[in-house]
Structures are given as structure tokens and as C-alpha cells.
Design an enzyme around this catalytic site. Structure first.
Site, PDB file in Angstrom:
ATOM      1  N   SER A 166       0.844  -1.196   0.000  1.00 55.65           N
ATOM      2  CA  SER A 166       0.000   0.000   0.000  1.00 55.65           C
ATOM      3  C   SER A 166       0.875   1.240   0.000  1.00 55.65           C
ATOM      4  O   SER A 166       2.018   1.207   0.464  1.00 55.65           O
ATOM      5  CB  SER A 166      -0.893   0.005   1.249  1.00 55.65           C
ATOM      6  OG  SER A 166      -1.571   1.237   1.388  1.00 55.65           O
ATOM      7  N   TYR A 219      -2.745  -0.704  10.386  1.00 58.65           N
ATOM      8  CA  TYR A 219      -2.623  -1.013   8.962  1.00 58.65           C
ATOM      9  C   TYR A 219      -1.258  -0.583   8.423  1.00 58.65           C
ATOM     10  O   TYR A 219      -0.584  -1.345   7.724  1.00 58.65           O
ATOM     11  CB  TYR A 219      -3.744  -0.329   8.187  1.00 58.65           C
ATOM     12  CG  TYR A 219      -3.776  -0.680   6.717  1.00 58.65           C
ATOM     13  CD1 TYR A 219      -4.306  -1.885   6.291  1.00 58.65           C
ATOM     14  CD2 TYR A 219      -3.283   0.209   5.758  1.00 58.65           C
ATOM     15  CE1 TYR A 219      -4.332  -2.210   4.940  1.00 58.65           C
ATOM     16  CE2 TYR A 219      -3.314  -0.106   4.419  1.00 58.65           C
ATOM     17  CZ  TYR A 219      -3.840  -1.319   4.003  1.00 58.65           C
ATOM     18  OH  TYR A 219      -3.857  -1.634   2.675  1.00 58.65           O
ATOM     19  N   LYS A 242       1.856  -2.955   6.797  1.00 57.91           N
ATOM     20  CA  LYS A 242       2.381  -2.784   5.442  1.00 57.91           C
ATOM     21  C   LYS A 242       3.849  -2.336   5.449  1.00 57.91           C
ATOM     22  O   LYS A 242       4.622  -2.736   4.565  1.00 57.91           O
ATOM     23  CB  LYS A 242       1.508  -1.792   4.672  1.00 57.91           C
ATOM     24  CG  LYS A 242       0.090  -2.296   4.414  1.00 57.91           C
ATOM     25  CD  LYS A 242       0.075  -3.597   3.624  1.00 57.91           C
ATOM     26  CE  LYS A 242      -1.341  -4.011   3.245  1.00 57.91           C
ATOM     27  NZ  LYS A 242      -1.372  -5.259   2.436  1.00 57.91           N
TER      28      LYS A 242
END
Length: 255
Positions: free
Chosen positions: A147, A160, A164
Site C-alpha cells: 500500500s 494497517y 504494510k
């Protein structure tokens, strides 16, 4: 007469491809692109009914595709399935999970749910496919869908982002380790892409305005924007590319 160089091939003919998280969205788009390029694509996900529909649509076009029910968070299941059905020349891991909350409200349970898929699952499916290639003495290309949030911070996205950023770290380490075996390891880092799972975000006009202001090209992403990127990394056209991220973010991280 000048001797012109030849363009590397984008064909995946003769290559076996595993796409995890292939039942919808970006994963389905990746599977479509790689099957269209001639790959023998195994679509893996938890939802068997969606996989069957996707495989039927691909084989109707004359492409090679089959389904594999797989939960990437189940490490033992992943290792057994990859060993049984591999080796795979190409891995695209598009399975992912997100829970967006303020960092002060993160629960250990939510933290583990995100990490079990985005980090633990990604690590062990990449390892499993690499082991199969090494045992078979074959080169390969391993691609994890990361991402833009692996390169910047985001409000309410601490867990999150952590997952990542970690994927970027093990990608570099594995690229160093597997490079002598001619196994490449890279990530693709999309911006906000319109998929069924992201529709709640795009239903919020204020959020869309914020996204479009951050994306320098002035538009949000579509699944097709990722399809060309994954074909490049999967094919011999990127044979000297490893240990890096391909940012498909419209300039979000250029600041």
C-alpha cells in the site's frame, strides 16, 4: 545497419501463477491480467463460490485458470496447499485486511486480526512459494500487494500502516536472500482503488475530496491501474527488479 535491442517479453506462457485473494477487487484484476498474458493461474481465496464464477469466466475466454480454497491466515494450510499444488513461478498475494480506528482505541484482538493476514499470512505464503521454487531449482517472481500507506502515515491507520511497513521490510530481506536463486521479491503499493470493499470510503464525498487532493493526478485508482503493474513485475520485462516497491499512487507519496 544498427543492431536494435529486443523488447523483453511480457508473456507468461508456460508459467504457473498463484494469486491469493483472487475472488474480487485487485486480486481478481491481477488474476485476469496474468491469465490473459498466458499464465496458468490458480485463483485462491476463502470464498469458493466467487472463485468458481471467476474461473468459469476466464476459461470461457480460453484462458488457463483453476480455483483453490485457501485461508492465507492459516499458515499450515498455506504450506500444505502450496507444496501440493506448486511449484509456482509467480506469486501475487493480494489478500488483505483493514480495521481503521484511532490508535488509542486499538484492541489486541484487532491488532492480531490485521497482522495475521497482512503480515503473518503474507510472510508465510511468500516463504512457501519460495521454498517450492528453491527445491525445484527454478527462478520466480513473488509479489505482495502492499500500500502507499507502507510509505506514509495515515490517521486512524496505525495498525494497517504497521503491517504494510513490515511487508516492505521482509520483502527487502527476502530479495537479498533469494536473489542468488534468481527469485525476485517485490511489492505493489496502490493508492485508494475503487473496489467493492472500498465503496464505503467512496460513498463519503468529504473523504473522496481529501483523497483526490492528495493524489497529484487528480483521480482515484481503478483496478485496471494495478493490472499493468502486476504484469510487469510477474514477467521477464522486470527481470532486474527486486527488493523494491512499485508505487501506483498517482503521486500521493511524492511530497
Amino acid at each position: 545497419m544498427i543492431d536494435l535491442p529486443s523488447t523483453p517479453s511480457f508473456s507468461l506462457a508456460g508459467k504457473r501463477v498463484l494469486v491469493a485473494g483472487a475472488s474480487s477487487g485487485i486480486g481478481l484484476g491481477c488474476a485476469t491480467a496474468l491469465a490473459e498474458a498466458g499464465g496458468d493461474v490458480v485463483l485462491a481465496a476463502r470464498r469458493e463460490d466467487r472463485l468458481k464464477d471467476a474461473v468459469d469466466a476466464m476459461t470461457a475466454r480460453g484462458w488457463k485458470a483453476s480455483a483453490l480454497q485457501l485461508d492465507i491466515a492459516d499458515v499450515l494450510e498455506v504450506e500444505v496447499s502450496v507444496e501440493k499444488n506448486g511449484p509456482f513461478d509467480v506469486l501475487v498475494n493480494s489478500a488483505g485486511f483493514a480495521l481503521h480506528t484511532p490508535a488509542t482505541e486499538t484492541t489486541p484482538e484487532d491488532f492480531d486480526r490485521v497482522m495475521n493476514v497482512n503480515l503473518r499470512g503474507a510472510y508465510f505464503v511468500t516463504r512457501a512459494v519460495a521454498k517450492g521454487l528453491i527445491e525445484a531449482g527454478r527462478p520466480g517472481s513473488l509479489i505482495n500487494m502492499s500500500s502507499q500507506m507502507a510509505h506514509v502515515g495515515g490517521i486512524d491507520r496505525a495498525v494497517y500502516c504497521a503491517s504494510k511497513f513490515a511487508v516492505e521490510g521482509f520483502t527487502k530481506a527476502m530479495a537479498l536472500e533469494f536473489g542468488p536463486k534468481q527469485i525476485r521479491v517485490n511489492t505493489i503499493c496502490p493508492t485508494f482503488i475503487r473496489t467493492p470493499l472500498t465503496e464505503p470510503t467512496f460513498d463519503n464525498p468529504d473523504r473522496v475530496k481529501w483523497i483526490e487532493e492528495k493524489i497529484k493526478l487528480g483521480r482515484t485508482g481503478e483496478v485496471q491501474d494495478i493490472m499493468g503493474a502486476v504484469l510487469y513485475l510477474a514477467s521477464d520485462a522486470s527481470s532486474l527488479v527486486t527488493g523494491t516497491s512499485l508505487l501506483v499512487d498517482g503521486g500521493w507519496t511524492a511530497d
